[in-house]
Each structure stands twice: as structure tokens, then as C-alpha cells.
Design a protein around this motif. Structure first.
Motif, mmCIF file in Angstrom:
data_model
loop_
_atom_site.group_PDB
_atom_site.id
_atom_site.type_symbol
_atom_site.label_atom_id
_atom_site.label_comp_id
_atom_site.label_asym_id
_atom_site.label_seq_id
_atom_site.Cartn_x
_atom_site.Cartn_y
_atom_site.Cartn_z
ATOM 1 N N GLN A 99 -6.425 0.831 0.920
ATOM 2 C CA GLN A 99 -6.102 1.112 2.318
ATOM 3 C C GLN A 99 -4.764 1.843 2.416
ATOM 4 O O GLN A 99 -4.606 2.779 3.214
ATOM 5 N N THR B 20 -10.804 7.991 1.308
ATOM 6 C CA THR B 20 -11.781 7.387 2.216
ATOM 7 C C THR B 20 -12.986 6.852 1.451
ATOM 8 O O THR B 20 -13.460 5.738 1.713
ATOM 9 N N MET B 21 -13.504 7.622 0.487
ATOM 10 C CA MET B 21 -14.641 7.171 -0.302
ATOM 11 C C MET B 21 -14.287 5.947 -1.149
ATOM 12 O O MET B 21 -15.071 4.999 -1.277
ATOM 13 N N ALA C 23 -14.333 2.957 1.008
ATOM 14 C CA ALA C 23 -15.692 2.569 1.381
ATOM 15 C C ALA C 23 -16.372 1.792 0.244
ATOM 16 O O ALA C 23 -17.046 0.781 0.490
ATOM 17 N N TRP C 24 -16.184 2.241 -1.003
ATOM 18 C CA TRP C 24 -16.783 1.530 -2.135
ATOM 19 C C TRP C 24 -16.203 0.132 -2.276
ATOM 20 O O TRP C 24 -16.916 -0.830 -2.585
ATOM 21 N N GLY D 162 -15.162 -1.675 0.082
ATOM 22 C CA GLY D 162 -15.660 -2.490 1.186
ATOM 23 C C GLY D 162 -17.027 -3.094 0.932
ATOM 24 O O GLY D 162 -17.402 -4.090 1.563
#
Length: 623
Positions: A208, A256-257, A260-261, A263
Motif C-alpha cells: 500500500q 496497483t497490480m 491487488a494480488w 489482497g
């Protein structure tokens, strides 16, 4: 930036550090506590309402088990319906508490955004004003995206964390009270899920933070490119600009990717902590019932706790703490880093050095906008005595505006130095320098506020002989002197509100800026084409008002009349400079004579071609 008071920018005076700003970055918990501490009362009310909201989580399984065992299985449907009715009443009570909760949370969340904006602006302006760091182009990202994100995250966490903590505990207590064997089945996987989640939080936090830094870098890289797109085109720097933007965008996409992974792992926590014990309970239900360890109602009640209590509570934990909480912690950390201000220099016990008078002296002053570029100002020696009236003239690009920025301390020389009262500008205490020198640029700054606030902007906190500089009488006298009083009266007086500064004409904004500086304690005033939007008569009145005022006046001239009114004239032409009176320069400098002839010729042409339709303030300026 350091140095002069600049009426074209709001960052004139160094703001006082607030409770959130200081020379050391606050830790994330301390910053959060500092934000929430003033709102203890609404937070206490929210906690009490959260306890009311948790009653259904505590009683749901017990009431469902009682309805099954003592009602429907005992062939007493009325009793069963009564227990379910009690559960419905408890749920209604929760709905009422939730409705009352929303305005209470608003009392916490909305002022928090104001505090954060104030802290970010204070720290950013302070660092720029002190010259400790270059202006922070990413501050706008923190001021808009990150501050708004923090506001939304705190709001979301306050709405959910009440249920997260209280409801999770209530569901576990209710399950334990209903059936210790069923609680034993649920607690083991739940603790394992929480341990895995704690391990995952570090990865989520790091990714983050990388995402936020990538967003900031994107803003910092792209903003100056977009602002200078014409220069990019003129210099043929398309490929370089594209490569810079592509690199920043690619880094932001990769961050960002990666986030996402990371998460995806949060979803496995719910499966491990709730779905697994629910499956085990259903498989073991028949043996436990046959062995007399559980009743049918207790099985249904335990399933109720797992499905309607622990499941949503754990989901909320994973989504709020693992998503909002991580984002909040990282954003708070970044904000905490950005709201630090330079520490004050430690006191040495010596009397602060101060200039002796207000004479300006430049020694071999040199400045270029790039190391390899031809200097705009080169080896300039110049003395401007106290209370002098100097006009600076020259062709376009000769360095006149650059010189004004150097003399006011807004640019740092590449070579040589500037002395104020015998003291180098960089050694002059910051507050004295900004108080002593004021620069009025061509594009005057007017902000939303009352006329009084705009005129008194540079007079605050300054006293002279016990009399405040910002009195209404002084402001009116300054407005009268520069010819701005009719404008003040037309706007509605000093108390009138300027809601849309853009509704004022360029000349009206210049009059307000001129009156502002005339009312200030500045002893050296630099007018950098600050009257270019006024007609010649209004320009003459303003310049004469500053010439009669106690102090030094330096005018970057754009009309011959300004040079003729000055005591001395500085002619700039790239590498050469000449000083003298207006008559002296007419005989000594062919360039000056050409400029004067150009001015006068343009003025005659304008009067001949435009009479009587056009106003004199449309007179062309010097090339």
C-alpha cells in the motif's frame, strides 16, 4: 521560498506550527490520537451506541436455540415465536442505534479533514518559505487525494470497527454461553486465521505504501510536463517527456497490480476462520447430538453465531483492517512525514544579526536558469541607496524580472551576492527580510475574503510605535494614495466580501495589490510591471504614492513615463548595464534613446489610431 513578501503568492508569512506539525514526524498512532483526541465526547457516545448494536450478536444464537428447543421441538410454537419476536425486537433496537450513530460519527469525521488540510498546507508552505526544501509539487496529491482518502477511511473504519470489535466479542461470548463444545470447534480455526492475517498485514502495508508513493511520483513527474507542454513542443522534447510519463505510469500500474494480488490472500482468511469450523460443526453435529453433547437447538444456535455473527465480523475485520486499515496506516504515515516543518535553529545566546539600514548592494551578481545557459544577469555591480527611486529598463529578455527576483531574495544568485544594509540576504533573518522587502508582480494575487483581509494581508503582526499597521484608517489611506479607494467603495467598503476574485479586472486586482503593499511595513518595494493594466494617469498616481512613501522604490518600467519619474535609471541589455538619470542616458546610450523613441512613437500611434474609441491603458509596452 525565502525572502521578500510576494503579493502574487499566498505564502508570504511563515505559518505557526499547529498541534499536528512540528520538527519531528509523528508516529501513525500518535497522529491518529492527535486527530481524534479533541472528539472524545462523540467517540464515547459512539462506543455506547456500539454496545447497543452488539446486543443481537450476543443474543441471536441463544434466542434461536431457545425457540427451537423450548418452542417448536417441544410442540409449543407460541413460545418459539415469542423468542423469535424478542430477537426481532433486539434487531429493531440495533437499527435505531445505527440511525442515531451517523450524525455522531459526522462530528468526528468532518472536522478531521479540516485539521489535515490545515496541517499539510502549513507544513508545505513553511518548508517552501524557509527554503529548506524546493516547493513540493506532490503536496497537491496529499492535499486532495490522500487527505480525502484519510477522511473516507476514518469514516469507514469508525462505522465498521464498532461492530468489528464489539460484535466479534459478543458472538464468541454468546457461542461459549450456548455450548462450550461448539465454541471449541470454532475458536481454534479462528485463532489460526487471525495469526495468518497478522502475518499478511505487513505485506499489505508495504505494498500500500509503494502504491501511494507511486501515485505521488506520477503527480510530481506529470504536473510540470503538462504545465510546460509548449516548451516541450518548442524544444522537441517529446520523446523525453513521453519516457518520463511512461515510467511513472508503469510504476503506478505495477504497484496497483501488486496490491491487488496481495489482497487475494484476505479472502482465504474468512474460509479458514469461519467456513472451516462451520463445515466441521455440521459434520460433527449428528454424533454430538446422539451423544448428548449438543441439542438440535444448540446446533442451530451455533450455526447462527457462525453464519450471522462470526462470519460478518471476520469479513469486516479482513476487509476493513486489511483494506481500509492498511490504507489508513500508510496514508497517516505519509501525511505525518509531510507535515513536519524545519526545526528552528538552536539559540546561541547571541543577539541576532540585523541589517544596518535598507540600502541594497549587488556585487558581481550573476544568474542563469541552467548551468550551461548564457547568464541572464552577469557580473552586475549595483548600489541602491535607502529611499532611492530606481527604474529598470531594457529590451524583452534582458533580465529585468530576473533582477527583481534576485534583489528580493526569491532567486539565489549563481555568483556574487546581494547585501541588505551591509548584511548578505542569505544571512538576514527570514522574518526581517520578508518584512523589509515586498515584490508586486504583474499578475496580482487577490484571494476570496473581505476587502479588509486582502488589504491587511501583509500588515498582520507588525507594530510600529505601538500603532498597528493594519488599522482601517491606514488601509483607507493606502487605498487613497494608490487610487484604489473608489474601487474599495464600489465593492462595498472594507467589510465587503470578494467571493470571486476572477470577477475583478486585471487592473482592479493590481490596485488591490498596490494598496496592500503600500499599507505594509515594507521599506523596499519592487514593482515588476505591477501597473501594466492601469492607464498612464493611474500608473503615475500609484508610482508617485510609493515614491512619496518612506522607503526605496524600484520599478521595472514598461512605459517611458516611469523612467522619466525615477531619480536614476538602470538600462539592462544582456551582458551590459548602464546607470544614470534619464537625460544622461539619452546622450550616453543609443539603445536607451532608441527605446525612448519606440515608446513615444508607439504612444503617438496609439493616440492617432485609437482616438476616441480606445482607452489609454491599451498603450503598447516596451518590447
Amino acid at each position: 521560498m525565502s525572502g521578500a513578501s510576494l503579493t502574487g503568492s499566498p505564502s508570504v508569512a511563515r505559518p505557526a506550527a499547529g498541534p499536528l506539525t512540528g520538527p519531528h514526524a509523528l508516529s501513525t498512532p500518535r497522529l491518529l490520537l492527535a486527530l481524534l483526541r479533541p472528539r472524545r465526547r462523540p467517540l464515547a457516545v459512539a462506543l455506547a451506541l456500539s454496545a447497543v448494536e452488539s446486543v443481537p450478536a450476543l443474543l441471536s444464537g441463544l434466542l434461536v436455540a431457545a425457540a427451537v428447543d423450548h418452542g417448536f421441538l417441544a410442540e409449543r410454537p407460541g413460545v418459539g415465536l415469542a423468542f423469535l419476536g424478542l430477537l426481532a425486537a433486539v434487531m429493531s433496537l440495533k437499527a435505531v442505534a445505527t440511525r442515531v450513530m451517523l450524525p455522531v460519527l459526522a462530528e468526528v469525521v468532518e472536522p478531521l479533514r479540516d485539521d489535515l488540510v490545515r496541517a499539510v498546507v502549513t507544513a508545505t508552505v513553511t518548508r517552501a518559505a524557509t527554503g529548506a526544501e524546493p516547493p513540493d509539487t506532490a503536496a497537491v496529491n496529499r492535499l486532495t487525494a490522500q487527505v480525502e482518502t484519510l477522511r473516507n477511511l476514518v469514516s469507514a473504519l469508525l462505522r465498521s470497527s464498532r461492530q468489528l470489535g464489539v460484535s466479534l466479542i459478543a458472538a464468541l461470548v454468546g457461542l461459549l454461553a450456548l455450548s462450550p463444545p461448539a465454541a471449541a470447534i470454532a475458536v481454534g480455526p479462528m485463532l489460526l486465521a487471525l495469526a495468518v492475517f497478522a502475518w499478511l498485514l505487513r505485506t499489505l502495508t508495504n505494498r500500500q505504501r509503494a502504491l501511494i508513493l507511486a501515485d505521488e511520483r506520477l503527480t510530481a513527474e506529470v504536473t510540470p510536463i503538462l504545465a510546460g507542454i509548449r516548451d516541450v513542443a518548442a524544444c522537441g522534447a517529446h520523446d523525453q517527456a513521453r519516457a518520463t510519463v511512461d515510467a511513472a505510469v508503469s510504476a503506478q500500474v505495477a504497484a496497483t497490480m501488486s496490491m491487488a494480488w496481495a489482497g487475494i490472500g484476505r479472502r482465504l482468511i474468512v474460509t479458514l476462520g469461519v467456513h472451516l469450523p462451520l463445515l466441521v460443526l455440521l459434520i460433527a453435529a449428528r454424533p454430538l447430538v446422539d451423544g448428548g453433547h449438543l441439542s438440535a437447538g444448540e446446533v442451530i444456535g451455533a450455526v447462527t453465531y457462525l453464519a450471522t455473527g462470526l462470519d460478518p465480523a471476520l469479513r469486516m475485520l479482513v476487509n476493513s483492517v486489511g483494506g481500509w486499515g492498511v490504507a489508513l496506516a500508510v496514508s497517516l504515515r505519509r501525511i505525518a512525514e509531510s507535515i513536519t516543518v524545519p526545526a528552528s535553529s538552536p539559540s546561541t545566546g547571541r543577539t541576532p544579526v540585523r541589517p544596518l539600514g535598507y540600502a541594497l548592494h549587488a556585487e558581481r551578481l550573476t544568474f542563469g536558469y541552467a548551468p550551461e545557459a548564457t547568464p541572464v544577469v552577469r557580473d552586475l555591480d549595483l548600489t541602491i541607496p535607502e529611499r532611492a527611486h530606481l527604474a529598470v529598463v531594457g529590451p524583452s529578455g534582458a533580465g529585468k524580472s530576473t533582477l527583481s527576483m534576485l534583489l528580493t531574495g526569491l532567486l539565489t544568485p549563481a555568483g556574487g551576492r546581494i547585501l541588505l544594509g551591509g548584511l548578505a540576504l542569505e544571512e538576514t533573518p527570514e522574518h526581517r527580510l520578508r518584512t523589509a522587502i515586498a515584490l508586486v508582480p504583474q499578475e496580482a494575487y487577490v484571494f476570496t475574503g473581505t476587502v479588509r483581509e486582502n488589504l491587511a494581508y501583509l500588515t498582520r503582526a507588525h507594530l510600529s510605535g505601538g500603532e498597528a499597521w493594519g488599522t482601517d484608517a491606514r488601509l483607507r489611506a493606502a487605498a487613497t494614495a494608490v487610487g484604489a479607494l473608489p474601487l474599495v467603495e464600489r465593492l462595498g467598503g472594507l467589510d465587503a466580501l470578494i467571493e470571486e476574485p476572477s470577477s475583478l479586472s486585471a487592473g482592479e486586482r493590481q490596485l488591490i495589490a498596490l494598496a496592500r503593499v503600500h499599507a505594509s511595513p515594507a521599506r523596499i518595494v519592487v514593482l515588476d510591471e505591477a501597473t501594466c493594466h492601469l492607464d498612464p494617469a493611474a500608473e503615475q498616481r500609484a508610482e508617485e504614492a510609493f515614491a512619496e512613501r518612506d522607503g526605496t522604490l524600484i520599478v521595472i518600467a514598461h512605459r517611458i513615463s516611469s523612467a522619466m519619474r525615477a531619480q536614476r535609471v538602470l538600462l539592462m541589455d544582456g551582458s551590459t548595464t548602464i546607470t544614470g538619470t534619464h537625460p544622461e542616458l539619452l546622450t550616453r546610450s543609443p539603445l536607451y534613446a532608441d527605446l525612448v523613441g519606440h515608446w513615444r512613437g508607439d504612444a503617438r500611434l496609439m493616440r492617432t489610431a485609437c482616438r476616441p474609441a480606445r482607452h489609454a491603458n491599451e498603450e503598447r509596452t516596451m518590447p
